[in-house]
Design an enzyme around this catalytic site. Structure first.
Site, mmCIF file in Angstrom:
data_model
loop_
_atom_site.group_PDB
_atom_site.id
_atom_site.type_symbol
_atom_site.label_atom_id
_atom_site.label_comp_id
_atom_site.label_asym_id
_atom_site.label_seq_id
_atom_site.Cartn_x
_atom_site.Cartn_y
_atom_site.Cartn_z
ATOM 1 N N PHE A 17 -1.497 0.646 1.849
ATOM 2 C CA PHE A 17 -0.497 1.483 1.196
ATOM 3 C C PHE A 17 -0.593 2.903 1.722
ATOM 4 C CE2 PHE A 17 -4.272 2.112 -1.328
ATOM 5 C CZ PHE A 17 -4.184 3.416 -1.805
ATOM 6 N N GLY A 36 -8.576 3.129 7.015
ATOM 7 C CA GLY A 36 -7.354 2.513 6.511
ATOM 8 C C GLY A 36 -7.258 2.679 5.002
ATOM 9 N N LYS A 37 -6.022 2.780 4.519
ATOM 10 C CA LYS A 37 -5.805 2.814 3.071
ATOM 11 C C LYS A 37 -5.564 1.377 2.630
ATOM 12 C CE LYS A 37 -3.536 6.148 0.984
ATOM 13 N NZ LYS A 37 -4.559 6.894 0.238
ATOM 14 N N VAL A 38 -6.650 0.688 2.332
ATOM 15 C CA VAL A 38 -6.632 -0.741 2.037
ATOM 16 C C VAL A 38 -6.713 -0.939 0.530
ATOM 17 C CG1 VAL A 38 -7.755 -2.954 2.463
ATOM 18 C CG2 VAL A 38 -7.754 -1.192 4.246
ATOM 19 N N SER A 40 -3.319 1.032 9.441
ATOM 20 C CA SER A 40 -4.120 0.371 8.407
ATOM 21 C C SER A 40 -3.878 -1.133 8.422
ATOM 22 C CB SER A 40 -3.781 0.946 7.028
ATOM 23 O OG SER A 40 -4.133 2.304 6.923
#
Length: 310
Positions: free
Chosen positions: A36, A158-160, A64
């Site tokens: 996201f 990464g925005k995981v 990401s």
């Protein structure tokens, strides 16, 4: 509570807010594999609306997905146009923007290699994440009992989605103990980041930033503030920081898309500096807000302008 808007861009088309739904057996709901972004648009002093560093955020969104082997069915240009149009259609002159991509409905085995990737973009009005008082007077932090996992355990750049369980646990612990936000250390005991913010401190007029080679997100707001601080004449050093360095610092502040530039007035019941927003933080904060929503035009390369009818 979310202030819902009219439409969400979902897999290439606009659907009403209340109809942007997924099945309860959607893979990401069970295992957390999705990515996201958090982006803001602002209505500037001249009345125009602009999205801050849109393409940089969407590039990280795509990166990401690549990191976690999640196929991304849209290009950077397609996502850029979809984001702008979502703001327009919802008549948002300033808003928070949330793109998300996740493994959709299909197999519920862990890998689910053949499941589709669903992509959505939602926008809504959202004020200061840690409150207007926090922006002006600072917030109280607690060093969490939870730590940021080792760099070989998670893909921190990464925005995981699933990685944020770590942040949620830390944030809830801090709130339950009467604080506003959590500070997380890494596995070696060095400062990593807050539950959703990058961390800075000021010592003897020098601005220190937690370096990106640890378990921290490569924050776009962080990068922005380093640039602006240097333009203001401050020396900025990226160094590993210990908790006691923050205790003794003249100023501490955090940053992120949601939190913007938020001072820290207290950490673990130790008052930071004078216990209020410090002068360096105030200058950097003012400069940031002038760039994103004020009259400054010297960083228009960071702004994507769009028109809103009505």
């Amino acid at each position: 509570m979310l202030k819902k808007t009219e439409n969400i861009w979902f897999d290439g088309k606009f659907v009403p807010w209340d109809e942007a739904n997924v099945h309860v057996c959607t893979h990401a709901l069970h295992y957390g594999l999705g990515v996201f972004e958090g982006i803001r648009s602002y209505q500037r002093a001249d009345g125009r609306s602009a999205i801050f560093r849109l393409r940089e955020h969407l590039k990280r969104f795509i990166d990401s997905a690549k990191m976690v082997t999640l196929p991304m069915p849209y290009t950077l240009d397609e996502l850029t146009e979809a984001t702008i149009e979502t703001c327009r259609r919802n008549k948002q002159r300033g808003c928070y923007i949330r793109p998300i991509a996740f493994i959709g409905y299909g197999a519920l085995g862990v890998a689910a290699m053949d499941n589709p990737t669903n992509v959505a973009i939602a926008v809504w009005p959202w004020g200061a994440y840690l409150g207007d008082d926090g922006l002006n007077n600072g917030v109280r932090l607690k060093t969490s009992s939870f730590v940021r996992p080792h760099v070989n355990s998670q893909l921190h750049k990464g925005k995981v989605c699933g990685h944020y369980v770590n942040s949620i646990l830390a944030k809830r612990e801090a709130l339950l103990d009467g604080y506003d936000e959590a500070l997380l250390l890494d596995t070696q005991g060095y400062v990593a980041e807050a539950s959703g913010e990058n961390v800075f401190c000021v010592v003897n007029g020098i601005v220190y930033a937690v370096p990106q080679n640890g378990p921290v997100l490569g924050g776009i707001t962080r990068d922005t503030l380093i640039t602006l601080a240097r333009e203001l004449g401050y020396e900025v050093r990226e160094e590993m920081l210990t908790r006691d360095t923050l205790y003794a610092a003249d100023e501490v502040f955090m940053c992120g898309t949601a939190a913007e530039v938020t001072p820290v007035r207290e950490l673990d019941r130790r008052v930071i500096g004078n216990g209020s927003r410090g002068p360096v933080t105030e200058r950097i904060q003012a400069r940031y807000f002038d760039v994103v929503k004020g009259n400054a035009t010297d960083h228009d390369e960071w702004l994507t302008y769009y028109d809103v009818e009505g």
